[in-house]
Design a protein around this motif. Structure first.
Motif, PDB file in Angstrom:
ATOM      1  N   CYS A   1       5.031 -41.485  -5.303  1.00 19.78           N
ATOM      2  CA  CYS A   1       4.916 -42.936  -5.081  1.00 19.78           C
ATOM      3  C   CYS A   1       3.453 -43.344  -4.927  1.00 19.78           C
ATOM      4  O   CYS A   1       2.667 -42.658  -4.270  1.00 19.78           O
ATOM      5  CB  CYS A   1       5.707 -43.321  -3.834  1.00 19.78           C
ATOM      6  SG  CYS A   1       5.686 -45.087  -3.498  1.00 19.78           S
TER       7      CYS A   1
ATOM      8  N   HIS B   1       2.382 -45.777  -3.305  1.00 12.16           N
ATOM      9  CA  HIS B   1       2.086 -46.367  -1.997  1.00 12.16           C
ATOM     10  C   HIS B   1       1.480 -45.289  -1.097  1.00 12.16           C
ATOM     11  O   HIS B   1       0.257 -45.188  -0.998  1.00 12.16           O
ATOM     12  CB  HIS B   1       3.359 -46.976  -1.378  1.00 12.16           C
ATOM     13  CG  HIS B   1       3.130 -47.594  -0.041  1.00 12.16           C
ATOM     14  ND1 HIS B   1       4.018 -47.452   1.001  1.00 12.16           N
ATOM     15  CD2 HIS B   1       2.099 -48.331   0.442  1.00 12.16           C
ATOM     16  CE1 HIS B   1       3.549 -48.089   2.056  1.00 12.16           C
ATOM     17  NE2 HIS B   1       2.385 -48.641   1.740  1.00 12.16           N
TER      18      HIS B   1
ATOM     19  N   HIS C   1       9.398 -46.668   1.914  1.00  7.10           N
ATOM     20  CA  HIS C   1       9.195 -48.076   2.287  1.00  7.10           C
ATOM     21  C   HIS C   1       9.798 -48.994   1.237  1.00  7.10           C
ATOM     22  O   HIS C   1       9.393 -50.139   1.080  1.00  7.10           O
ATOM     23  CB  HIS C   1       7.697 -48.378   2.469  1.00  7.10           C
ATOM     24  CG  HIS C   1       6.991 -47.378   3.333  1.00  7.10           C
ATOM     25  ND1 HIS C   1       6.293 -46.305   2.826  1.00  7.10           N
ATOM     26  CD2 HIS C   1       6.915 -47.270   4.679  1.00  7.10           C
ATOM     27  CE1 HIS C   1       5.816 -45.566   3.815  1.00  7.10           C
ATOM     28  NE2 HIS C   1       6.169 -46.128   4.947  1.00  7.10           N
TER      29      HIS C   1
ATOM     30  N   CYS D   1      11.533 -45.614  -4.084  1.00 12.47           N
ATOM     31  CA  CYS D   1      10.937 -44.750  -3.066  1.00 12.47           C
ATOM     32  C   CYS D   1      11.522 -45.198  -1.735  1.00 12.47           C
ATOM     33  O   CYS D   1      11.307 -46.338  -1.306  1.00 12.47           O
ATOM     34  CB  CYS D   1       9.414 -44.878  -3.052  1.00 12.47           C
ATOM     35  SG  CYS D   1       8.696 -43.920  -1.700  1.00 12.47           S
TER      36      CYS D   1
HETATM   37  S1  FES Z   1       5.451 -44.193   0.139  1.00 11.59           S
HETATM   38 FE1  FES Z   1       6.713 -45.050  -1.363  1.00 11.59          FE
HETATM   39  S2  FES Z   1       7.070 -47.051  -0.660  1.00 11.59           S
HETATM   40 FE2  FES Z   1       5.743 -46.218   0.791  1.00 11.59          FE
END
Ligand code: FES
Length: 204
Positions: A130, A132, A156, A153
């Motif tokens: 991911c 993020h 979050h 994912c």
């Molecule tokens: S690590 Fe994937 S949404 Fe935060």
């Protein structure tokens, strides 16, 4: 009564015992530190120069990353439209940055900005890390309408659309999952045809 020599020997023994204990303590701390570093290496993909270092080369065969077939080559015939699996390049599964999600969709389902030159017979692959904070993504299959399946994912709840270049449909991920080229080989296995076309791993 303790004579001078005995007292010296007792003192030396005490010092030796204390040194031994101290040595053992340092060795234990060093061992624990080494274990912690090894654990962090497993949990976090290798970083190099600010980016995640992958070792995928064109020609590397895709193998199952998980499950009972882990380590076996993935064959095109084993996947139906709407299926997805996590895959590594063969022999390179020790580097988590090499993890990809291989997906099969109807060829007609793809839309820009999917790079069609990196797809083959409905197969498309993206980084499974991911963008993020680096969790591994999951596949949300829609059996009635495979084209409506998506990648999520769960850390979050970022959502990516694999039919549109894995663009971000929701959640905090700042950029799409990077696409990587795949191709069905003559023997029915799948092989990579390129490196990732974009940054992989956390971008925040
Ligand atoms: S690590 Fe994937 S949404 Fe935060």
């Amino acid at each position: 009564m303790v004579d001078g020599n005995s007292a010296k020997e007792t003192g030396r023994e005490g010092i030796t015992r204390r040194r031994f204990t101290l040595g053992m303590l340092i060795a234990s701390i060093a061992g624990a530190f080494g274990s912690l570093l090894a654990l962090l290496k497993v949990l976090a993909p290798e970083k190099k120069g600010g980016g995640y270092a992958t070792t995928i080369q064109p020609g590397d065969v895709l193998i199952y990353a998980k499950g009972g077939s882990a380590g076996s080559p993935i064959t095109a015939s084993s996947m139906n439209v709407g299926d997805a699996v996590l895959a590594y390049p063969t022999g390179k599964s020790s580097n988590p940055a090499n993890l990809v999600q291989l997906i099969k969709l109807e060829e007609a389902a793809f839309k820009p900005p999917t790079d069609m030159s990196l797809t083959d017979k409905g197969f498309v692959a993206y980084s499974a890390i991911c963008t993020h904070l680096g969790c591994t993504v999951s596949w949300m299959a829609n059996r009635e309408s495979p084209a409506a399946s998506f990648t999520e994912c769960f850390c979050h709840n970022s959502i990516f659309n694999p039919a549109e270049g894995a663009k971000v449909m929701g959640g905090p991920a700042p950029i799409p999952l990077a696409q990587i080229g795949v191709k069905v080989m003559q023997d029915g296995t799948l092989a990579f045809t390129s490196d990732f076309k974009g940054p992989i791993g956390p971008q925040v």
